[in-house]
Write an enzyme that holds these catalytic residues in place. Structure first.
Site, mmCIF file in Angstrom:
data_model
loop_
_atom_site.group_PDB
_atom_site.id
_atom_site.type_symbol
_atom_site.label_atom_id
_atom_site.label_comp_id
_atom_site.label_asym_id
_atom_site.label_seq_id
_atom_site.Cartn_x
_atom_site.Cartn_y
_atom_site.Cartn_z
ATOM 1 C CB THR A 116 10.435 10.961 -5.737
ATOM 2 O OG1 THR A 116 9.798 10.554 -6.953
ATOM 3 C CG2 THR A 116 9.754 10.233 -4.583
ATOM 4 C CE1 TYR A 140 12.714 6.385 -5.152
ATOM 5 C CE2 TYR A 140 11.040 7.197 -6.669
ATOM 6 C CZ TYR A 140 12.243 7.355 -6.028
ATOM 7 O OH TYR A 140 13.003 8.467 -6.269
#
Ligand code: UDP
Length: 324
Positions: A116, A140
């Site tokens: 990501t 995250y």
């Protein structure tokens, strides 16, 4: 190739399964349906299982003997990760630990993972290349950074061949309408805008308009999910051909603000999107835009569906058919 896809019942995973099947590969989906949907796992064989259940994962690898693994199964919401970091470390880091261990035990050594852009935190300039410092602003991003670090160490120690695809903002739905974005609860910008346009929520909450960007709203690089799918196939084929392990940014190189996204969503659905200004969402960087040159040069990847209006058109087509 025969490919095990963890999280193949999710939004991006299901699109990748469709794409791989269309290109002659065989897929096995491994998913616990905690955030995925059985009806999206329409391609290949389905195996119910949890990433933290290492014996089951290992048994699945032994029975199917895949050539490689594409790993999606993970929690993926920035806001939730700030509120509940433990779940992100348990699932995303713990899940990667059991996957690496099971792969090593079964001698499967090709791995493509969903990384990501959140690993970069907020860099001081744009666009972002893969060698930018990594300092995530939220759990995250941190969980995906730790996963990548484990891949490097595992590769050095045991000869794993890996690619991490650092997505910017996955968006849009299958151009043929066979799979699409489905989250429960839904937190992502594009479906939330359509929920507001369709009257399912009173309005979109626009998280902050005092960011240091031209219109004050956050800028993201939206990349069509079918373009992500082709990158996963190319990455696996690249590894199978002996390509060097590493990370690749997947984005368009073009930034879109939340306000610009609101205008594009209204064009796609032919109605205004009601919105109201809300406070900033904790963990959100002001701007994330990819430099995707490495994926273009090394993987031969070119996004072809990521024009903003095509993203919105395909997203609205799926939404209006399945979610209204
Ligand atoms: N966003 C927003 N309202 C929403 C959902 C998202 O203003 O209801 C903004 C969010 O702050 C971010 C952008 O839209 O700047 C994209 O958010 P999303 O959750 O879709 O993806 P992320 O960038 O967190 O991966």
């Amino acid at each position: 190739m025969k490919i095990l896809v963890t999280g193949g019942a999710g939004y991006i995973g299901s699109q990748v399964c469709k794409h791989l099947t269309a290109h002659g590969h065989d897929v096995i989906v491994y998913d616990n349906l905690s955030t995925g949907f059985r009806e999206l796992a329409r391609w290949g064989v389905f195996e119910y299982g949890d990433m933290l259940d290492e014996p089951r994962l290992r048994d699945c690898l032994r029975r199917h003997a895949p050539d490689g693994v594409i790993h999606f199964a993970a929690l993926s919401q920035v806001g939730e990760s700030v509120r509940n970091p433990g779940a992100y470390y348990r699932n995303n880091v713990g899940g990667a630990i059991s996957l690496l261990s099971a792969m090593r035990a079964e001698s499967v050594n090709l791995l493509v993972v969903s990384g990501t852009a959140a690993v970069y935190g907020q860099p001081d300039r744009m666009p972002i290349t893969e060698d930018f410092p990594q300092s995530p602003l939220n759990p995250y991003g941190a969980s995906k950074l730790f996963m990548e670090r484990m891949l490097r160490d595992q590769a050095a120690a045991h000869g794993l061949n890996w690619v991490s695809l650092r997505y910017f903002n996955a968006a849009g739905s299958d151009p043929e309408g066979e799979t699409g974005e489905l989250h429960d609860p839904e937190t992502h910008l594009i479906p939330r805008m359509f929920m507001a346009a369709a009257g399912q929520i009173p309005e979109l909450e626009l998280f902050g308009n005092d960011y240091p960007t031209p219109d004050g709203t956050c800028i993201r690089d939206y990349i069509h999910v079918e373009d992500l799918a082709s990158a996963h196939r190319l990455a696996l084929e690249y590894l199978a051909a002996g390509g060097e392990s590493g990370a690749f940014n997947l984005g368009t190189g073009r930034g879109t603000s939340v306000k610009e996204a609101l205008d594009a969503a209204a064009r796609a659905c032919g109605r205004q999107v009601p919105f109201r200004l809300a406070p900033r969402r904790p963990g959100d960087p002001a701007e994330l835009v990819a430099d995707p040159s490495k994926a273009r040069a090394v993987l031969g990847w070119t996004p072809v569906h990521s024009d903003l209006d095509e993203i919105m058109r395909t997203a609205w087509a799926w939404f209006s058919r399945h979610r209204v």
